[in-house]
Structure formats: C-alpha cells, structure tokens
Enzyme design. Structure first.
Site, PDB file in Angstrom:
ATOM      1  N   HIS A 138      67.849  50.184   4.857  1.00  0.00           N
ATOM      2  CA  HIS A 138      69.116  50.610   5.164  1.00  0.00           C
ATOM      3  C   HIS A 138      69.672  49.686   6.507  1.00  0.00           C
ATOM      4  O   HIS A 138      70.749  49.247   6.724  1.00  0.00           O
ATOM      5  CB  HIS A 138      69.235  52.083   5.870  1.00  0.00           C
ATOM      6  CG  HIS A 138      68.867  53.102   4.774  1.00  0.00           C
ATOM      7  ND1 HIS A 138      68.585  54.449   5.145  1.00  0.00           N
ATOM      8  CD2 HIS A 138      69.152  52.989   3.436  1.00  0.00           C
ATOM      9  CE1 HIS A 138      68.500  55.116   3.943  1.00  0.00           C
ATOM     10  NE2 HIS A 138      68.987  54.243   2.973  1.00  0.00           N
ATOM     11  N   SER A 187      71.125  51.931  -1.359  1.00  0.00           N
ATOM     12  CA  SER A 187      71.553  52.354  -0.005  1.00  0.00           C
ATOM     13  C   SER A 187      71.812  50.969   0.909  1.00  0.00           C
ATOM     14  O   SER A 187      72.448  51.308   1.565  1.00  0.00           O
ATOM     15  CB  SER A 187      70.521  53.502   0.385  1.00  0.00           C
ATOM     16  OG  SER A 187      69.183  52.728   0.222  1.00  0.00           O
TER      17      SER A 187
END
Length: 395
Positions: free
Chosen positions: A253, A201
């Site tokens: 992230h 991610s």
C-alpha cells in the site's frame, strides 16, 4: 471533488469577459465561453462563442471496466487450476466442483491455496532474487487471494478509477495503475520476504496518491481546495491505518501510494487558466504578453518527481536483486505493516509441518510453528493435500 472558476481581469477598452468552465462533475465537453460586448460585435450575433477545450474534455471510461474484468477472469482461472476437490481433503461450496474454495482455516478469503497462487505468478521474493523472475512484480497485481479480496480491491478501483479516467483518459490512468502496482510490489518484496503476496491494492493506493498530487499540482483550478485536499488526505490515512492489522501487506500500500503520488505530478498536470484563455481566445483578442503553459511550481514538482521516481525504482531493484532485506537497516519498519497485540500475532510465513508417523492411510502431522499435532486418515495422500492440512493445523 471541488472545481475552480476563476475570472481574470480584462481590458476596459475591449470589454471582453472570458470564462473557462472547469466544473469536473459535468459530463459535457468543457467549453471556453467568451462574452462579446454588443458595441464591439461586427454583426448581430449570439453573446457566447463555444469552443472545445481539449485539456478538459471528458473521456469515456473503458480501461477501468476492462481491468476489473481481467482481474475477475484471472481469479476464475486460478480457481480452475486450484481444483480443490482433487487436491484438498475438504472444500467450501463443493457444488461448484473444481471451482470450489479452500477451507476457511486455510484461506478465509474464499479462494485458492497458496501453492496454486505460486503457480499462477504470486510475488515470491526467493524466485525474484535467485531465479531473477522479475515479472512476478507485475503478475502478482492481477491475482487475488479470494472472492472477498477481489471485491474489496475492485470496488475501490471502480470508485476511484472511473472518476480519474473520465478526467485524464485511459492511457494516463493505465500507466498510473500499472507503475504504482509495480512500486507496491517492489517495496513489499524489500520488507516482506517470508510469504507470498498478491493483489491490486498497491495499484489502487497509487490512484489515491495520484489524486492527492493532482490537487497539489493543479491547485489554482480548484475552489474549496483545502477542503478537497484534507478530505482526500484523511481517506488515505484511514486506509493506511487498516494496514497495521495482520495478513494485510501495508508495504505494498505504501509503495503504491508513494509511486502514484510522484506519478501524479508527472501525468496529471493541467495547464494554467490564463494560458487556456489565451489559447482559445478568438482572433483580435489575444493577450499582450504570452502566458506560460505551466506555473513555475508545477515545473519544479515535475522535475523533482521524475528524479525521485527513477532513483527510487533503480535503487529498489538493485537492492532486491542483491537479496537485501530492508528490515536489517530499519528495525522498526515492520510495525508499519503489522502491530502485534494480545489479540493477534504478526508472524508470517508458509506453514511447515513434520510427518512423524505414516502407517497405511494414517498420517500424523506436527506444525513447526505452534507445536500442534494431529492424526489424519488419508489414503494415498498427495503433497498438495498434506500441505493443505498443514496450513489448517498451523492457523
């Protein structure tokens, strides 16, 4: 994403109209079209001359499918190593044999155990700091917690990555993906040090960051530029907002996004329109003054981003290898990854249990975090089986 179509002024005497086709949705090779007035033509010719513009050519996406296959293969190998029937008391989808999944209470993502992920190269801060196993910062981005985790990341990667690779090629997008993933792992390891971390991610958020900075640095080639920028910005904010829920590593992230944002200014820069027209103009139609390839603000952003990226990675690595916990210097930063509510807790860490009694095949476990206690009948219990029961008891 919108495209730009700009028409610079031309000399009245030559009556030349030049147009660079920058439509990003077209699969054809981008041409420069030059319309030549009939009075100035030497012979009776076609009104348009086509020349290939290498800076806007379309690439065939090869890297993104290869990376998706690689991530999928790694999950299959991880499940093979996990061998749930051999190492756990119960499994999900037992018909898959050694590829079956850990119980939902232990891993709700349909995947392996934490101990298996550790064996395969999950990011574990203590190993990086104490044993200097820095390669874990890279290996963890090729591992996933389960089928659901893999699907979420790879679908996002497919949508974003294919588009970027068509525009910029496999080399630039490959660098953007891997370096952003490293940046995400680095930030995660500075703030989340009590649990392991896996997943791509951070790399996917790096692609989003690259798309955003690409719009900024190539601002002049876009029509509807404000709408494109705001739309992408809203998508980024929504995805980062999801990270405040538990069991989501939002620091990966954020780190991946910031790395990709800076890399976009370095890797995804486009030459300005007037330079392209000058470069691809036929003989005799050259501009009176030479045009620079990049605008001043593009060069400034390139230099600033390069300095910030290098400084950030060096500082992050030094802090990590010295065992610094960034939460000690920022008491509120943990809220960026998880906001506790009455419905969930943000406490994270490996499950720990004490074995109070073990008589014959009976095993009594007590979870250290919630105090729950349970007796299991398990003849010849192995360490991995006990850890699996402990994880279920503590969740």
């Amino acid at each position: 994403m919108a495209s730009g179509d700009h028409h610079p002024s031309t000399s009245p005497s030559s009556e030349i109209k030049a147009r660079a086709s920058l439509w990003r949705g077209n699969n054809a090779v981008h041409p420069v079209d030059i319309d030549v007035d009939a009075d100035t033509a030497v012979s009776a010719p076609s009104p348009v001359l086509y020349r290939e513009v290498e800076h806007f050519k379309k690439w065939k996406p090869l890297l993104v499918p290869c990376f998706i296959v690689a991530n999928t293969v790694m999950l299959v190998i991880t499940m093979y190593v996990n061998n749930c029937p051999e190492n756990s008391v119960s499994c999900v989808a037992k018909f898959l044999g050694r590829f079956s999944f850990q119980p939902f209470k232990e891993n709700p993502l349909l995947g392996p155990s934490s101990s298996t992920l550790q064996k395969m190269g999950a990011l574990e801060v203590s190993r990086v700091v104490d044993r200097h196993e820095v390669w874990l910062l890279i290996t963890c981005i090729w591992l996933h917690g389960g089928v659901f985790h893999l699907l979420a990341n790879m679908l996002s990667f497919l949508v974003i990555g294919i588009r970027l690779e068509k525009e910029f090629g496999f080399v630039l997008i490959g660098l953007l993906y891997v370096i952003s993933g490293l940046g995400g792992s680095l930030m995660s390891s500075l703030f989340i040090q009590s649990s392991i971390s896996v997943g791509a991610s951070g790399a996917v958020f790096g692609l989003l960051g690259g798309m955003l900075s690409e719009i900024i640095t190539n601002w002049s080639i876009y029509a509807n530029k404000v709408a494109s920028f705001l739309t992408l910005l809203i998508i980024v904010v929504i995805n980062l907002a999801v990270g405040i829920f538990p069991h989501v590593d939002n620091f990966a992230h954020i780190g991946g996004f910031l790395s990709g944002f800076l890399l976009g200014f370095l890797l995804l820069i486009r030459p300005q329109y007037s330079w392209i027209i000058q470069k691809y103009a036929p003989p005799g139609y050259a501009s009176a003054s030479a045009k620079p390839k990049f605008k001043t603000y593009q060069c400034a952003l390139w230099v600033i981003s390069l300095i910030a990226l290098i400084a950030g990675f060096i500082l992050g690595m030094v802090m990590l290898l010295r065992g610094v916990n960034a939460n000690d210097s920022c008491s509120w930063c943990h809220y960026m990854s998880c906001v506790p509510t009455s419905r969930w807790s943000c406490k994270a860490g490996p499950a720990s249990c004490s074995v109070s009694d073990q008589i014959g095949s009976q095993l009594n476990l007590t979870c250290s975090s919630n105090g729950k206690s349970r007796t299991y009948t398990l003849p010849g219990a192995t360490t991995s089986q006990i850890q699996g029961l402990c994880t279920q008891l503590c969740n």
